[in-house]
Structure formats: structure tokens, C-alpha cells
Design an enzyme around this catalytic site. Structure first.
Site: not given
Length: 445
Positions: A63-64
Site C-alpha cells: 500500500r502507498h
């Protein structure tokens, strides 16, 4: 004798202090689990168990890193400053509650907190802490797997990919800098984002999911039910009282102040967010569950279609490793696959894997045992910079030559039939046998 406003405030606080009110500014162990807005350093592990086998290939779905709030949320968060100003006015005029009031330190921190106007042009963008999250993550994995990740960059050995958003784009580049040095992302080939990415964002173009889940108001029913509970009603009443307000707060007010608390904290890891002092630890605990209800039905076990969508990246993982195993490890290209997406995708994939699944569904009613003991907890599974890592090992001439080790946020990921996150390849093929048939045909039905 002249009594100044400041001295009057301290006098008033000294009167209510005997009630033993909680003080966030003096808390060495504040509550920092904020559902999907949890800081990565709050939950990450240290790498997990070791294996004597040789790591030959790594696959990462991440995930970012920490981002700014969305434009809509930022607007609501800014409006909540009016509530803060009313709290300050009430306290300074002596209209503070006799019990449950903020302590002096928390009051002053909240009073002098200022809104950062620059946020209004950066909605959903990766922030500075988010960049640091991914650089540090890459460096730790490079140190743990030097034979895999310490070599020079080549297009054959490394594959990078991200979705269309700025936050995944920048997260991917930060990760590359962590592997090869500051600024190296400018010289590394990154797959051009796909408009229809069926591996790391299949839900975006799945019309059936959009209709049945994403835009379906029914998935919000459990959150509505929770807001009718005695626990939530008490939270509303207690926070209203704590702020010295006469009119009961609305759930939108609570949501915006909670967002100020958690986004402010994740942006500045070494500082306390004054907004968090509006809530007690128990109330933050309830708000975490309340937020999890959203994710459970949007991307978790609440709808069966989420499990079907989560199959797509898992299929990519198995096909990547299967190619290496079928070649008997003689041609490993690439040795690292690193793709950056969103919490929705990670959550869906974990659902496909039956990871962190509870016996009971998360509900807005009859939730007492799940508050503490639930396995489905986005704070620990899909925080900012959350990541799923699979490492294929060559174990030489032993019977189970190929083994795979799994990590979730740098902790061994326990799966049935595996030991401390380590699974034999043959067992894995059976456990994930369903991925061979993964497709998105159902999206148009």
C-alpha cells in the site's frame, strides 16, 4: 488584585483536576490504532523468522505510504475548527465540565493548534512521512536479503508497477530510492500505469462491484446500526460534555475531529495531535471498530465478491513463482516484483487467503466480543505503507526443494499447514489451487 485570563484558566483547571481527568500530553503510551490511517511504525515487525534456505525471488504488494486526507475530508476537517474555537471560548469563560474536562496541557495544545492552508492543494497526495515510510521499508528488506536486493539495478532483475494515483507513484519511487540510493528512481524502469489494471486494482473497473458494493448504501447499514448503540450514544454525549457544549454533537462532527486526530498524528510521528485529546483511549478504541465496519463491507469479508477480486494479485504471485520453479531455478527473471496499490486491494487479497477471518461477521450490534478479540483489524493488517511479501527459497537437495515465506507488515504471516510463515511449494499449490481459475467474467454479469 488583578486576575488575568490565563491565571483564571489555571485556577479553573486546578478545581477540576481533582477528578483525575486523563491528560494526553502526559501519556507515554497513547492509543495510536486508527484503522487504515494507522502509522506504519506503530504496527510493523522486525523481519520474523529465519530460514537456512537460499532466497531466490521476492514478490511484494504494498500500500502507498502516509497520505494527506482527501479534498472532501479536508473540507470537513477544516470546518471542525469552529468546534475547537467554541471549546476554547467555553473553557475560557468558565463553562468547562466539572468532570471529564481536558487537562491544562491538552487544552493549551488544542487552543494553539493551527490549520495548515497548504493541505488544501494536496488532497490524497503522499506526504513527507509517506515517502520516508517506503524508503525505510526498502532499506530494511535490502539488509535482510542482500543476495537478492544488493545487486545493481537491471531491467531483467527488477519489476516495478503502481496504479494511476500520485500516492502510489511516489511510493514506488521512494521504495526504489531505498533500494538503490537517493534519486535512483529517475533511472529505473517503472511499468506505465494501466487504465484497466486487472492485477493490482481490478475492482476499479468491475461494474458489478461498483454497483453491489461501492455505491450500494446497504453496505453502510452496520455503521448506522453502531451509531444507534448505547456505546456510541455515550461517546457522543461524553465528547459533547468534554467540549463544554450544550448542543449534542452529530456523528459527522465526531468523524471530522477523529480525522483531524489521526491524519495529524500520522503526519508527525514524534508529536501528539491535540485533536486526539478530545477522545479518551476507550473512545478511540470504539472509533477504530467503527472505522473497521466500513472496510469490512467495502473490501473485506462482508461481501463475497471481494474475495473473487482479491484472487487476481494472488494469481499473479503464484504464476510468477511457478515459472521459476518449473525452470528449476535456472532462470529467475525478475528476482524482485514490487507493485504498489491501495488498502482496498490488500484487504481483498487477504480475504481471498482467508487471513484474519473471524467466526462471526462484524456487526453494528452484538459486537462486544469482537471489539477486543477480532482478527479482522485494519490497523494491523492494512495501515499506511502496509505490505504483503512472499519470498521463494531454494532449499537444495532436500525433499521439499522450494519453500515460500510470507510476511505481512514485516511479521511472519501464519497460514494453515505452514510453520512461522514458511510453506512448502507443494502445499501452497494445493492451498491456493483456486487461483488457477481466477478471472473477472463475473464483473459484467
Amino acid at each position: 488584585m488583578i486576575v488575568t485570563k490565563v491565571s483564571l484558566i489555571f485556577l479553573l483547571f486546578s478545581i477540576v483536576k481533582i477528578n483525575g481527568d486523563y491528560c494526553l500530553t502526559n501519556d507515554d503510551n497513547p492509543y495510536l490504532y486508527f484503522s487504515t490511517k494507522t502509522p506504519y511504525d506503530q504496527v510493523r515487525g522486525s523481519g520474523g523468522s529465519e530460514t537456512i534456505c537460499e532466497p531466490i525471488q521476492m514478490w511484494i504488494l504494498g500500500r502507498h505510504g502516509t497520505r494527506y486526507a482527501s479534498p472532501d475530508d479536508l473540507m470537513e476537517m477544516k470546518l471542525s475548527i469552529e468546534l475547537r474555537d467554541k471549546l476554547v471560548e467555553n473553557y475560557e469563560s468558565g463553562q468547562m465540565p466539572a468532570t471529564g474536562a481536558l487537562c491544562v496541557g491538552d487544552f493549551l495544545a488544542l487552543k494553539y493548534w493551527t490549520w495548515d492552508e497548504s493541505l488544501e492543494t494536496q488532497g490524497n497526495f503522499l506526504n513527507e512521512q509517506g515517502w520516508k515510510d517506503l524508503v525505510a521499508l526498502a532499506r530494511r528488506y535490502r539488509k535482510r536479503y542482500p543476495s537478492l536486493l544488493e545487486g545493481p539495478y537491471t531491467t531483467d532483475d527488477y519489476y516495478f508497477r503502481h496504479t494511476f494515483t500520485q500516492r502510489t507513484n511516489q511510493s514506488c519511487r521512494a521504495f526504489i530510492d531505498g533500494l538503490f540510493g537517493d534519486g535512483s528512481h529517475t533511472d529505473v524502469l517503472i511499468e506505465t500505469p494501466l487504465e484497466d489494471d486487472y492485477v493490482i486494482q481490478p475492482y476499479e473497473n468491475c461494474q458489478r462491484w461498483q454497483d453491489e458494493v461501492n455505491t450500494n448504501d446497504d453496505r453502510k447499514e452496520e455503521k448506522k446500526a453502531f451509531r444507534k448503540s448505547d456505546d456510541y450514544k455515550k461517546l457522543l454525549s461524553d465528547v459533547t460534555n468534554r467540549m463544554g457544549l450544550s448542543k449534542l454533537l452529530k456523528h459527522d462532527d465526531i468523524d471530522s475531529m477523529y480525522d483531524n486526530c489521526r491524519f495529524d498524528k500520522t503526519r508527525y510521528l514524534n508529536k501528539i495531535s491535540p485533536w486526539c485529546s478530545i477522545f479518551t483511549k476507550k473512545e478511540l478504541f470504539f472509533m477504530e471498530y467503527y472505522a473497521d465496519l466500513t472496510r469490512y463491507y467495502k473490501s473485506g469479508y462482508g461481501y463475497e465478491i471481494n474475495q473473487k477480486l482479491g484472487c487476481m494479485p494472488l494469481q499473479h504471485l503464484m504464476e510468477t513463482f511457478e515459472t521459476t520453479v518449473n525452470n528449476n531455478g535456472s532462470s529467475i527473471k525478475p528476482k524482485l516484483v514490487a507493485m504498489f496499490t491501495h488498502d482496498t486491494m490488500l484487504d481483498m487479497m487477504f480475504t481471498t487467503m482467508n487471513y484474519a477471518k473471524d467466526q462471526k461477521k462484524l456487526k453494528g450490534t452484538d459486537y462486544e466480543d469482537l471489539l477486543i478479540n477480532r482478527r479482522y483489524r485494519t490497523s494491523k493488517n492494512t495501515p499506511f505503507a502496509g505490505n504483503f511479501v512472499a519470498v521463494l527459497h531454494d532449499c537444495g537437495n532436500i525433499e521439499e526443494k522450494y519453500q515460500v515465506q510470507f510476511f505481512i507488515n514485516e511479521r511472519p504471516m501464519e497460514l494453515p499447514g505452514c510453520y512461522r510463515g514458511i510453506c512448502t511449494w507443494e502445499h501452497l499449490k494445493q492451498y491456493f489451487s483456486m487461483v488457477k481459475d481466477c478471472n473477472l467474467d463475473f464483473c459484467d454479469s
